[in-house]
Scaffold this active site. Structure first.
Site, PDB file in Angstrom:
ATOM      1  N   GLU A 223       0.843  -1.208   0.000  1.00 20.12           N
ATOM      2  CA  GLU A 223       0.000   0.000   0.000  1.00 20.12           C
ATOM      3  C   GLU A 223       0.875   1.254   0.000  1.00 20.12           C
ATOM      4  O   GLU A 223       0.664   2.190  -0.763  1.00 20.12           O
ATOM      5  CB  GLU A 223      -0.858   0.032   1.276  1.00 20.12           C
ATOM      6  CG  GLU A 223      -2.082  -0.857   1.238  1.00 20.12           C
ATOM      7  CD  GLU A 223      -2.866  -0.821   2.561  1.00 20.12           C
ATOM      8  OE1 GLU A 223      -3.730  -1.655   2.744  1.00 20.12           O
ATOM      9  OE2 GLU A 223      -2.581   0.080   3.392  1.00 20.12           O
ATOM     10  N   LEU A 224       1.861   1.193   0.869  1.00 21.60           N
ATOM     11  CA  LEU A 224       2.729   2.356   1.051  1.00 21.60           C
ATOM     12  C   LEU A 224       3.483   2.674  -0.231  1.00 21.60           C
ATOM     13  O   LEU A 224       3.485   3.814  -0.705  1.00 21.60           O
ATOM     14  CB  LEU A 224       3.722   2.093   2.194  1.00 21.60           C
ATOM     15  CG  LEU A 224       4.746   3.182   2.473  1.00 21.60           C
ATOM     16  CD1 LEU A 224       4.041   4.472   2.900  1.00 21.60           C
ATOM     17  CD2 LEU A 224       5.738   2.735   3.533  1.00 21.60           C
TER      18      LEU A 224
END
Ligand SMILES: *[C@@H]1O[C@H](CO)[C@@H](O)[C@H](O)[C@H]1NC(C)=O
Ligand SMILES: *[C@@H]1O[C@H](CO)[C@@H](O)[C@H](O)[C@H]1NC(C)=O
Ligand SMILES: *[C@@H]1O[C@H](CO)[C@@H](O)[C@H](O)[C@H]1NC(C)=O
Ligand SMILES: *[C@@H]1O[C@H](CO)[C@@H](O)[C@H](O)[C@H]1NC(C)=O
Ligand SMILES: *[C@@H]1O[C@H](CO)[C@@H](O)[C@H](O)[C@H]1NC(C)=O
Length: 485
Positions: free
Chosen positions: A399-400
């Site tokens: 996600e990051l």
């Protein structure tokens, strides 16, 4: 013998000059103690010159006349028509009589003390006026003693003159005015005597009169301020006796704040006079404005008049004093208020924006949760990264990283970094996070959860985009998506 020869010479000389003006016709005579002095009878006609007639001199004392022929004073000499004193003393004061046949003459002699502080006696000066630029001549000659004079010295105001010319001659200037004293030194019986003659020389201007002329323009407008004082200077070139005055009277009254000064006069080098008079107006009021203060100089030959008019200074006409002051106060107050508002705005920027959003009905609207991380990120406008060591799963890492890709490469997302626990070591994070602007980094400092009104949540809301809000929405719904996990 030497002593016998000199009186004989004088005797002869006296007869030669007998009819000259050196005789003493006045009744009251003043002499200075210590100087040689003489009294000489004035012959009425030459027939009286009979050598056979006996001549007698008397001094009238309180107990009766004393025949001076019989007096034994060596100072007093009788030489026919002349009575000589070598010198005259204070005790010689008194009444003297001359008698020749039926002719008599009386004199009253007043011997005055020698001045201690001056080289001459004021009572004995001869005054003489000399016109400027005309010739000034001072001849030191003595009609009676001239033949005995050994030396003559001229003093001006009791200071020996440098150039001891006789006669002293020059073109008169005003600075030549003063007392000129001739001192004649003469010998008598082996003793040195001196006789003084003093002239009081006054230098006067030429006698041609000018028409008085006031200096400056005929109408003088003077800019003034109300409440202030002013001095009007009226000056004129005029003759000594001419008049200069102010005309400040209104009909039947006089302004109490208007004062006329004395007239001062100074002599010009041309022998005319510069006269000045000051009109002083104190605490100027509107009555003093637009009134002609006239100054006049006048003599028989002519008249000149000049008007002074007071006008208020122009910048003070447009804005009266009190209006100007009020305007200044209002301007200052407005400036101060503006500065305060700006300062408050900067300090409470976050609160103000949130307040605005609340009232304008705008808020974040969150969608229902999207499963796929990628599509979620694509739809996101902010990427909130919560830094916490214990929460670094591979899922989160994906996600990051994809979020960072959107943010840094596609530039669609803005990053908000939240430091959940203090992290000294950022090595596990991508390098690019270090470039993040500081205001986009929020620090979670509290131990437990904070209220929605706390600064932390407000700052976070501020960094989030604004969206229209539907009324009556649950507060929890406004929380950002990613924080839910
Ligand atoms: C003239 O004589 C008097 C005394 O008779 C003396 O006091 C004075 O100094 C003399 N003046 C001068 C200039 O010598
Ligand atoms: C000298 O002359 C001036 C002008 O005439 C006069 O004012 C002054 O009194 C005179 N001085 C004496 C001592 O006479
Ligand atoms: C003045 O007197 C002195 C002596 O006292 C004499 O030597 C001199 O020649 C005299 N001067 C004149 C001008 O008479
Ligand atoms: C007035 O004006 C005259 C001429 O300019 C000047 O000589 C005089 O000193 C003035 N007076 C004052 C009191 O200023
Ligand atoms: C001053 O002079 C002007 C012009 O000569 C004249 O009109 C005015 O009346 C005079 N004012 C006074 C107060 O005498």
């Amino acid at each position: 013998m030497y002593c016998r020869e000199i009186p004989l010479t004088v005797w002869v000389l006296m007869f030669i000059s007998a009819s000259e003006e050196t005789c003493t016709s006045r009744l009251h005579i003043t002499a200075v103690e210590g100087e040689p002095f003489y009294l000489k009878y004035c012959l009425s006609s030459p027939e009286h010159e009979k050598k056979t007639t006996t001549i007698k001199w008397y001094k009238n004392e309180s107990h009766g006349p004393v025949d001076l022929n019989l007096s034994s004073s060596p100072r007093i000499l009788l030489r026919g028509y002349v009575l000589e004193f070598w010198p005259v003393e204070l005790t010689d004061s008194g009444s003297y009589s001359f008698q020749m046949g039926n002719d008599t003459h009386d004199w009253k002699l007043n011997v005055i003390p020698r001045s201690k502080h001056s080289c001459f006696t004021e009572k004995l000066v001869k005054s003489k006026a000399v016109e400027v630029k005309k010739s000034l001549q001072i001849a030191c000659e003595h009609n009676y003693y001239q033949q005995l004079v050994n030396r003559t010295v001229l003093y001006k105001n009791c200071t020996k003159m440098e150039n001891n010319q006789n006669p002293f001659l020059k073109n008169a200037e005003f600075k030549d005015q003063g007392y000129y004293t001739c001192v004649f030194f003469l010998h008598h019986n082996g003793k040195l005597f001196n006789v003084t003659k003093t002239f009081n020389i006054t230098i006067v201007g030429d006698h041609s009169n000018i028409i008085p002329a006031l200096l400056g323009p005929k109408i003088h407008e003077v800019k003034v301020k109300l409440g202030k004082d002013i001095q009007l200077n009226c000056s004129a070139l005029l003759n000594e006796k001419d008049v200069i005055y102010w005309n400040t009277w209104r009909k039947n009254e006089k302004d109490p704040n208007v004062h006329e000064g004395e007239v001062t006069r100074t002599r010009t080098s041309e022998g005319k006079w510069l006269a000045s008079t000051i009109l002083r107006i104190e605490n100027i009021n509107t009555r003093n404005l637009n009134f002609a203060y006239n100054c006049t100089a006048v003599n028989q030959g002519g008249i000149d008049t000049k008007s002074f008019v007071l006008l208020v200074e122009e910048d003070m006409v447009d804005i009266p004093g009190h209006v100007f002051t009020r305007g200044m106060i209002v301007a200052v107050v407005i400036s101060v208020v503006a500065v305060c508002l700006v300062t408050v705005g900067v300090i409470y920027r976050v609160d103000l924006v949130l307040f605005y959003r609340h009232f304008m009905g705008r808020d974040e609207t969150l969608t229902a949760v999207v499963d796929e991380i990628h599509s979620l990120i694509e739809k996101s406008r902010r990427l909130i990264i919560v830094l916490s060591k214990s929460y670094m799963s591979s899922e989160v890492r994906y996600e990051l990283e994809s979020g960072l890709h959107e943010a840094l490469v596609e530039r669609k997302i803005k990053i908000i970094l939240i430091e959940f626990t203090p992290i000294g070591d950022f090595r596990f994070l991508p390098q690019s996070l270090k470039l993040l602007k500081s205001h986009r980094v929020l620090k979670w400092k509290a131990e437990k959860s904070l209220s929605y009104n706390s600064r932390f949540w407000k700052n976070l809301l501020y960094l989030m985009p604004a969206k229209a809000v539907k009324p009556c929405r649950d507060e929890s719904e406004v929380l950002p998506v990613l924080l839910k996990s």
